[in-house]
Design an enzyme around this catalytic site. Sequence first.
Site, PDB file in Angstrom:
ATOM      1  CG  ASN A   1       5.608 -16.896  81.338  1.00 41.39           C
ATOM      2  OD1 ASN A   1       6.062 -15.804  81.005  1.00 41.39           O
ATOM      3  ND2 ASN A   1       5.621 -17.320  82.599  1.00 41.39           N
ATOM      4  CD  GLU A   2       9.563 -16.183  83.420  1.00 37.25           C
ATOM      5  OE1 GLU A   2       9.430 -16.976  84.380  1.00 37.25           O
ATOM      6  OE2 GLU A   2       9.750 -14.958  83.573  1.00 37.25           O
TER       7      GLU A   2
ATOM      8  CG  HIS B   1      10.035 -12.220  80.958  1.00 41.21           C
ATOM      9  ND1 HIS B   1       9.389 -13.329  81.469  1.00 41.21           N
ATOM     10  CD2 HIS B   1       9.312 -11.830  79.882  1.00 41.21           C
ATOM     11  CE1 HIS B   1       8.322 -13.594  80.737  1.00 41.21           C
ATOM     12  NE2 HIS B   1       8.256 -12.703  79.767  1.00 41.21           N
TER      13      HIS B   1
ATOM     14  CD  GLU C   1       6.573 -11.993  83.385  1.00 40.41           C
ATOM     15  OE1 GLU C   1       7.410 -11.936  84.318  1.00 40.41           O
ATOM     16  OE2 GLU C   1       5.859 -12.988  83.170  1.00 40.41           O
TER      17      GLU C   1
END
Length: 632
Positions: free
Chosen positions: A178-179, A265, A309
């Site tokens: 994630n990111e 995202h 997201e």
Amino acid sequence: MGWEYFFISRTNEMNLNLLKCVSTALLVLTLFSSNFAQNKVTVDPTTQRFLGNKTTRFDRDKYLQAHVWFGDKNDPEFESFKKQYNINSEYQGSRRFWGPMNMTKKGNIPKVKNKYNGEREVKPYTVVTGRATDLFYDRKVDYTEVDITSYTKKVAAYVASSFQKEWEEMPGIYEPYNEPFVHASDLYPGKRNREKTDIAIQKISSSLSELGKAIHAVPELKEMKVAGYASAWPEFEHNNFEVWDQRFKQFIDIAGSDMDIFSVHLYDGKGLNNSGGRRSGSNAEAILDMIEAYSFIKLGEIKPIAITEYGRLVDDQPNWKPKSGLSNYHPIENAQAVRSQIHLSMQFMERGDNIVTTTPFSTGKEDPTKKYSKAGLWTKNDKDEWELTSRKYFFETWKTVKGKRVNIASENVDIQVQAFVNGKQLYVILNNLSEETQSIPLAIEGDQDFKNIMVKRIKTYVNKMPKMVKKTLKSAPSSMDIEYGETIVLTYNYNHKIETPQKEYRTKYYASEYLKPIKSNKKNSFEFASVTAGTKGNVTLRLGIGRDKGKSLQPIVLLNGQQVKLPNDSVRGYDQHNRKKFFGVLEIPVPHSLIKNGKNEVSVTFQDEGGHISSMILQVISDKKPSNKKVN
């Protein structure tokens, strides 16, 4: 004679003034009528609409999600929520931070238990993610100087084997990190270092490549797709597109061929997205177009995109700190994300053929003293009971909508539209990206054999709570006024089943070049191969632009040698006045007669210097099904 002369003169003067007043009034009325007409929305419920070759149905499971995970837990409020908003009864949540890599501890890789045989079934649209530090676990090690290729391959093999043989809850999408790139400095000790950060990004990308290869080597996992890299802060245009080059481009160059899906995202709001800037509108279009354009150029295909997201970054409450015991939930602040979620979801629906999942960042049940209670779908009331927050209005918008896409067109780039037919129902959805109230003429083509029309309006305000208004009309409205951030859902209930004998297909063709610098009065040329023109339809040039504020957004555009007239407003949404630079897509309508089957050429010339053309896409809506899947 003097009085007679005076009387006649005054009469003539009065008549002249009256004539001027009438002329002025007619001019104002003409201008108003012209602007009013330019806002027109037209719906043809008898023409079925396809995005690409196949996508036509409104996939509720793809869009009606939240950033929650309940799993097999029988939560009464969650079950009630699903029933209330017609959400799939089997929905357990969308995204969770728990996967096989979490089982590796300090370099120790556990043994895999043989619990399952054969091809694994997955839960569609669900995402399992993690963190890059699950692999690069030792904060004392400088991974920019240490080669862990062998260890990475072992971990990748373990992850694939675990999913194959022992992991119980199988996701439709495995997004390893994630990111990760905004946390690249976690891979080395000490202060942030630009050179080391670039090496760290390369190491993370290489590990994603290894994970993709390992999973694709296991036939039993063919239904589980690998996604990366869950990009945060996609401000590609920053520092003359340095962020693009260092991050997403480098990731595609290293790991793109081993990914099934690219994930990103997208948020409105504060933080790294400038001071309250918005991605909804033209900025999100430019980001997604650029990813698709480079995917086509580098890989020869358009990789699908997962929006794992999205929404709005809402503020923490004043004086709130972790473990302070203070509430971080405020109902009006929480509600601000509803406007952004609906804006962006409408954009994603228009890309439904290439977007595989979308998860608005509305979180689950968090105590009001916790950080992400501010983004909660639930909160605690005065009786200490869980209740839905204003985030429910996102789901209220789409509560009853279903069916197949049909033709709908908006003359105003700021008015987003969708239309669906299901049996005797026609659903028309209008959403206003403009900061001004718009008056929209609304025309439904074909017969008007309506039983009634149900109107649902959802308004999200800046400084007060959202409002929903419902009413039933006996006849179809000829126009609608729609405020900024408002969404209107009209349900036309016919007395008969709606047939859709005609078909139309929306196809995107990608140029063979992208990210071209803009030089004063210098022509930038682009070619599109294998275009299927059809006999009629609509054509739009999607011109991605990254430029300093104040630079022209009105280039000279030629299509096959013919100059294209640019509209007064070709920028979807607001003008990006609170962003550091303009980065968006100019959506330029083109007469269908200017395109042809086969090769088409476009040239773009700006009179002033500076910035880049980030992407160029030719969008064609025609009556003929495209034959070349590679450019669809």
